[in-house]
Design an enzyme around this catalytic site. Structure first.
Site, PDB file in Angstrom:
ATOM      1  N   ASP A 248      -7.878  -7.798  -0.362  1.00  0.00           N
ATOM      2  CA  ASP A 248      -6.788  -8.159   0.909  1.00  0.00           C
ATOM      3  C   ASP A 248      -7.530  -7.882   2.100  1.00  0.00           C
ATOM      4  O   ASP A 248      -8.455  -6.964   2.050  1.00  0.00           O
ATOM      5  CB  ASP A 248      -5.647  -7.447   0.803  1.00  0.00           C
ATOM      6  CG  ASP A 248      -5.804  -5.846   1.257  1.00  0.00           C
ATOM      7  OD1 ASP A 248      -6.653  -5.174   0.239  1.00  0.00           O
ATOM      8  OD2 ASP A 248      -5.412  -5.481   2.254  1.00  0.00           O
TER       9      ASP A 248
ATOM     10  N   CYS B  81      -6.306 -29.907   8.416  1.00  0.00           N
ATOM     11  CA  CYS B  81      -7.307 -30.648   8.293  1.00  0.00           C
ATOM     12  C   CYS B  81      -7.295 -32.040   7.229  1.00  0.00           C
ATOM     13  O   CYS B  81      -8.178 -32.818   7.461  1.00  0.00           O
ATOM     14  CB  CYS B  81      -8.572 -29.581   7.701  1.00  0.00           C
ATOM     15  SG  CYS B  81      -8.872 -28.218   8.801  1.00  0.00           S
TER      16      CYS B  81
ATOM     17  N   CYS C 181     -11.980 -29.903   4.251  1.00  0.00           N
ATOM     18  CA  CYS C 181     -10.828 -28.899   3.995  1.00  0.00           C
ATOM     19  C   CYS C 181      -9.802 -29.624   3.830  1.00  0.00           C
ATOM     20  O   CYS C 181      -9.207 -30.517   4.147  1.00  0.00           O
ATOM     21  CB  CYS C 181     -10.537 -27.952   5.285  1.00  0.00           C
ATOM     22  SG  CYS C 181      -9.470 -26.814   5.112  1.00  0.00           S
TER      23      CYS C 181
ATOM     24  N   CYS D  87      -6.700 -27.998   3.995  1.00  0.00           N
ATOM     25  CA  CYS D  87      -5.337 -27.230   4.448  1.00  0.00           C
ATOM     26  C   CYS D  87      -4.484 -28.471   5.029  1.00  0.00           C
ATOM     27  O   CYS D  87      -5.082 -29.748   5.570  1.00  0.00           O
ATOM     28  CB  CYS D  87      -5.606 -26.296   5.312  1.00  0.00           C
ATOM     29  SG  CYS D  87      -5.994 -26.627   7.048  1.00  0.00           S
TER      30      CYS D  87
ATOM     31  N   ASP E 244       0.979  -1.125  -0.107  1.00  0.00           N
ATOM     32  CA  ASP E 244      -0.074   0.112  -0.003  1.00  0.00           C
ATOM     33  C   ASP E 244       0.997   1.212  -0.242  1.00  0.00           C
ATOM     34  O   ASP E 244       2.194   1.144   0.070  1.00  0.00           O
ATOM     35  CB  ASP E 244      -0.989   0.099   1.276  1.00  0.00           C
ATOM     36  CG  ASP E 244      -0.184  -0.186   2.496  1.00  0.00           C
ATOM     37  OD1 ASP E 244       1.124  -0.232   2.506  1.00  0.00           O
ATOM     38  OD2 ASP E 244      -0.680   0.370   3.455  1.00  0.00           O
TER      39      ASP E 244
ATOM     40  N   HIS F  66      -5.049 -22.672   8.408  1.00  0.00           N
ATOM     41  CA  HIS F  66      -6.203 -22.952   7.963  1.00  0.00           C
ATOM     42  C   HIS F  66      -7.005 -21.823   7.309  1.00  0.00           C
ATOM     43  O   HIS F  66      -7.549 -21.913   6.255  1.00  0.00           O
ATOM     44  CB  HIS F  66      -6.981 -23.705   9.229  1.00  0.00           C
ATOM     45  CG  HIS F  66      -8.625 -23.991   8.873  1.00  0.00           C
ATOM     46  ND1 HIS F  66      -9.140 -24.913   8.217  1.00  0.00           N
ATOM     47  CD2 HIS F  66      -9.572 -22.839   9.022  1.00  0.00           C
ATOM     48  CE1 HIS F  66     -10.309 -24.784   8.020  1.00  0.00           C
ATOM     49  NE2 HIS F  66     -10.606 -23.671   8.516  1.00  0.00           N
TER      50      HIS F  66
END
Lengths: 420, 454
Positions: free
Chosen positions: A287, A330, A325, A327, A112, A363
């Protein structure tokens, strides 16, 4: 100014546009909504849009190693210019050779302008035509941050996408004249940023559309900004407490006006519902610090909503954080890289050991990236409206209590949630 | 000179411990040795080595994927008191860890609940290391443990039941300890410590123990003459019956006495539970025969070394670690943990090599000549410490002391001429960390705007 005016139409099936340090290739469009799937090629590699970009404020994604962040599939994340300016500072960034080398991240970075933090974090910051005037957080002496300073710092950081310094006001600001001044000033500052930008061949400068909630002012700002032909375009000033209906109107108004072959970035957006609706309205990039911050508070983002893992009900729950999930925490035990983390273990250490925060961060980042991956696949297969219905069905299983702002916004682009 | 001892294979377990060679010293038979400790399904541990100390079931700041990928650690110390707090919302709920399901990748409830990779050897003790002294003290049948929700009593029966469920590779029976690091117990108290621990070990070994768990009996931090009866019981009853698989020694200075009076016990793997404050102490303990150590100074702030091959050194540089510590980013602690564990692994592997080559004693003396025995004091801010386990970490002398300076104080003028703290507005942004230095000029040099002359 004509530096990026090299957009060219490619073969008829896929259309793309290039500027010195970026290629945007449109690979799919939803036939109902304005959702688009595209490939953005940046100096540090390709990223698929729509995309969620996690925020590594101080050159570190809260507790994760760059290697772990890479393993979530992330190829574009944020750094904050203001924070890197304070620590480690421009001199160190120059000596080390930029923020990529500094943090051991070989993929893309977006920064930014630093102006937003000035206004939101510091007391007595005010904006003049020269720049943002603020009191040094250190000793209170008056200081000034100009568009030229911001460009110089972002050039030292070496981010793949840099943002112009803009005059940010909360969208709910009551003074219309001040709002117009901020919008027009942001356009003038874009010209100063373009002039001060040292490396247009290897860093992309995005403009930021301002104008508060006044749709006519937003349209005017779009016209002015688009005329300056930056390689990408951001919609700014949102996520500051405005009504969600107003937020959606602004996004829809801007995307309507923006050129098709440029990436569109809605700044500061991160709730899953906001992402899905914004994609339907034609935005590509987002974002937000919320997914990683809420992880540190012990909250897991799932397709059925946010779960507070500190609740007693998870103490002896040996299921994964989110069933299905993919990830690392998981994914089923027989899959490669599975860590076999249970809700019970997260509960055991939430707010007690940092490891629980790191695991939830892994996660949540995965969830956000995967949500955008799924949206993209749905757009390419032209079943995006069905995806939107499934997504909202997961959050509101009764099929009725959808938030009205989402129903309205989606209706505007041809999806009726209530009809399912 | 080296001595080879026949590998002993206790019948009760499948644990294997071989002493491969030892470096005999003149005038004493307590001696440094190299060996290999192996449990079925776990990565064998070459000794001398160290075991990582966990907090609430996790190596602080290091997620399981980073443990597997970046650490050579092959054993972990867990304390039961980290898992058995009474739930305040649901008083009747048993501790969840006891019902943790197992799988091929996480073969015991202890591995499974904590996400510990299966190659890691697990060691379960009743109390954290170092343990917070209990104001209540131990009773004739139980010890006092400190959980997340307060002190509780733990009896041998309850502890054994926990062990049979959790299936650690190594368990340490209850010992009657004061956990006071500053004062040595009076001789009357020391005598009671020995008597109680002796009674408890009889209870322990007369109860059935899961065949997959071995027992490392505690050796108390009191002089040999006070605990000789207890130690000779270990040597005469439980060593021959193969129920005893190792010793957990609170003060390794007892080893010369052990080798004089109960040398048969030295065929066992010897684990040190003392809290070494520097590498010199580790070396001295190893010279007395210690096989496994639990060094606890790993979070000291130290520079990263040249030529180190750990993830933190291979992928990152000092400037980044410095920045992370300055900015109080959690990743700084993760990288330091990875690096410091790698340094410890290298240190212990160096020790193994010198014992094998017969140069251990010479190198040990060299080491003490070259390195200052004082560990440098940490100069950085320590990680934000949350939770009961930090309230009085490190024994009585630290009781009630906060590790870090408080980040927030009351507004307005404070007592004793302190400067009032500026109001920090509540914000959703990452707070500004203002660097020390020359103020606005410094910011200008950093490129963050310019000083305005008025």
């Amino acid at each position: 100014m004509g530096m990026w005016a090299t957009a060219r139409r490619m073969a008829s099936t896929t259309r793309s546009a290039s500027s010195a340090a970026l290629t945007f290739e449109l690979v799919g469009k939803c036939s109902t909504t304005r959702a688009r799937a595209s490939i953005l090629t940046l100096p540090h590699g390709q990223v698929n849009l729509p995309i969620f970009m996690p925020v590594a404020t101080q050159a570190s994604l809260k507790g994760l190693t760059p290697e772990q962040l890479e393993a979530t599939g992330c190829r574009l994340c944020l750094n904050n210019t203001y924070h890197l300016g304070l620590k480690p500072g421009q001199e160190v960034l120059d000596a080390v050779g930029g923020a990529h080398k500094f943090q051991g991240w070989s993929h893309n970075l977006l920064t930014d302008s630093g102006g937003f933090q000035m206004v939101s974090l510091l007391k007595l910051a005010n904006v003049t035509e020269e720049g943002v005037r603020f009191l040094s957080p250190h000793d209170g002496s008056p200081m000034l941050l100009t568009p030229e300073h911001s460009m110089s710092l972002q050039n030292s950081i070496g981010s793949d996408i840099m943002m112009q310094l803009d005059d940010v006001l909360v969208t709910t600001h009551p003074d219309k004249a001040r709002m117009r001044e901020a919008m027009e000033r942001s356009v003038r500052w874009l010209d100063r940023c373009i002039a001060a930008h040292k490396y247009p061949e290897r860093q992309n400068l995005f403009c930021i559309i301002q104008g508060g909630l006044d749709l006519e002012m937003r349209r005017e700002c779009c016209r002015e900004m688009v005329a300056r032909d930056t390689p990408g375009i951001a919609i700014g000033g949102l996520s500051g407490g405005e009504a969600k209906d107003d937020f959606c109107k602004v996004v829809a108004t801007c995307t309507e006006q923006l050129p098709e072959l440029k990436p569109r970035y809605v700044m500061g957006i991160g709730y899953p519902e906001d992402l899905v609706v914004s994609v339907a309205l034609g935005a590509d990039m987002f974002d937000c610090v919320w997914p990683t911050r809420t992880a540190r508070f012990g909250n897991a983002i799932t397709k059925n909503g946010v779960l507070n893992m500190k609740r007693e009900m998870y103490a002896a729950d040996f299921g994964p954080i989110e069933e299905g999930c993919g990830c690392q925490c998981c994914r089923p035990a027989d899959q490669q890289g599975s860590l076999g983390i249970t809700r019970a273990f997260i509960h055991h250490n939430a707010a007690k050991e940092t490891v629980a925060a790191h695991l939830l961060t892994l996660h949540n980042v995965w969830y956000q990236l995967n949500l955008m991956r799924q949206a993209r696949e749905a757009i390419i297969a032209d079943r995006f409206p069905a995806f939107v219905n499934e997504f909202f069905g997961g959050l509101y299983p009764d099929g009725q209590s959808y938030p009205s702002w989402a129903v309205n916004a989606l209706r505007g682009v041809g999806i009726d949630l209530l009809e399912g | 000179m080296t001595v080879d001892i026949e590998a002993q294979e206790p019948e009760s377990t499948a644990m294997r411990f071989e002493i491969l060679s030892s470096a005999l010293k003149e005038g004493t038979s307590a001696t440094a040795r190299i060996g290999r400790l192996a449990f079925p399904g776990r990565r064998p541990i070459d000794t001398p080595n160290f075991i990582a100390v966990t907090s609430r079931g996790t190596l602080p700041h290091v997620t399981p994927d980073n443990i597997s990928k970046h650490l050579q650690v092959s054993g972990a110390y867990f304390s039961l008191e980290d898992f058995v707090e009474k739930s305040q919302q649901n008083l009747s709920r048993p501790p969840p860890i006891f019902s943790a399901p197992t799988s091929t990748t996480h073969p015991t409830p202890l591995h499974s609940f904590t996400g510990t990779p299966s190659h890691i050897t697990t060691l379960l003790a009743a109390r954290r290391l170092p343990a917070v002294p209990s104001p209540i003290g131990n009773s004739t049948k139980s010890i006092s443990i400190f959980t997340n929700t307060g002190f509780q009593n733990l009896s041998t029966t309850e502890y054994l039941s926990a062990i049979s469920t959790l299936q650690p590779d190594i368990s340490i029976p209850l010992a009657d300890l004061t956990n006071n690091t500053t004062a040595t117990p009076t001789s009357k108290r020391a005598l009671r410590m020995a008597e109680r621990t002796d009674e408890w070990i009889v209870d322990w070994f007369s109860s059935p123990l899961s065949p997959s768990t071995t027992t490392f009996a505690p050796v108390l931090p009191i002089p040999y003459p006070i605990q000789w009866e207890y130690l000779s019981r270990l040597a005469e009853d439980y060593l021959p019956s193969h129920q005893l698989s190792g010793l957990a020694i609170h003060d390794p200075d007892i080893l010369p006495d052990l080798s004089t009076h109960q040398s048969s016990l030295l065929s066992l793997p010897l684990l040190s539970l003392s809290n070494p404050s520097n590498p010199h102490q580790i070396l001295r303990h190893i010279s007395l025969g210690i096989d496994l150590s639990l060094p606890n100074f790993k979070t000291a702030v130290s520079p990263l070394s040249e030529g180190c091959s750990c993830y933190a050194c291979a992928s990152h540089h000092r400037a980044y670690v410095h920045h992370l510590l300055q900015a109080r980013e959690m990743l700084g602690w993760t990288l330091l943990q990875v690096h410091n564990h790698a340094v410890l692994s290298q240190f212990f592997s160096g020790i193994q090599t010198t014992i094998k080559n017969g140069t251990f004693e010479r190198e040990r003396i060299n080491f003490s000549r070259v390195y200052d025995p004082e560990m440098p004091a940490g100069v950085g801010e320590r990680p934000r410490a949350r939770g009961y386990q930090y309230m009085s970490q490190g024994g009585e002398e630290n009781a009630g002391k906060k590790r870090n300076k408080p980040a927030w104080r009351e507004l307005g003028p404070t007592a004793e001429g302190e400067t009032p703290v500026e109001e920090v507005p509540e914000t959703t942004q990452t707070p500004v960390q203002v660097p020390e230095g020359d103020g606005a000029k410094e910011l200008q040099e950093k490129g963050l705007g310019e000083v305005v002359k008025e």
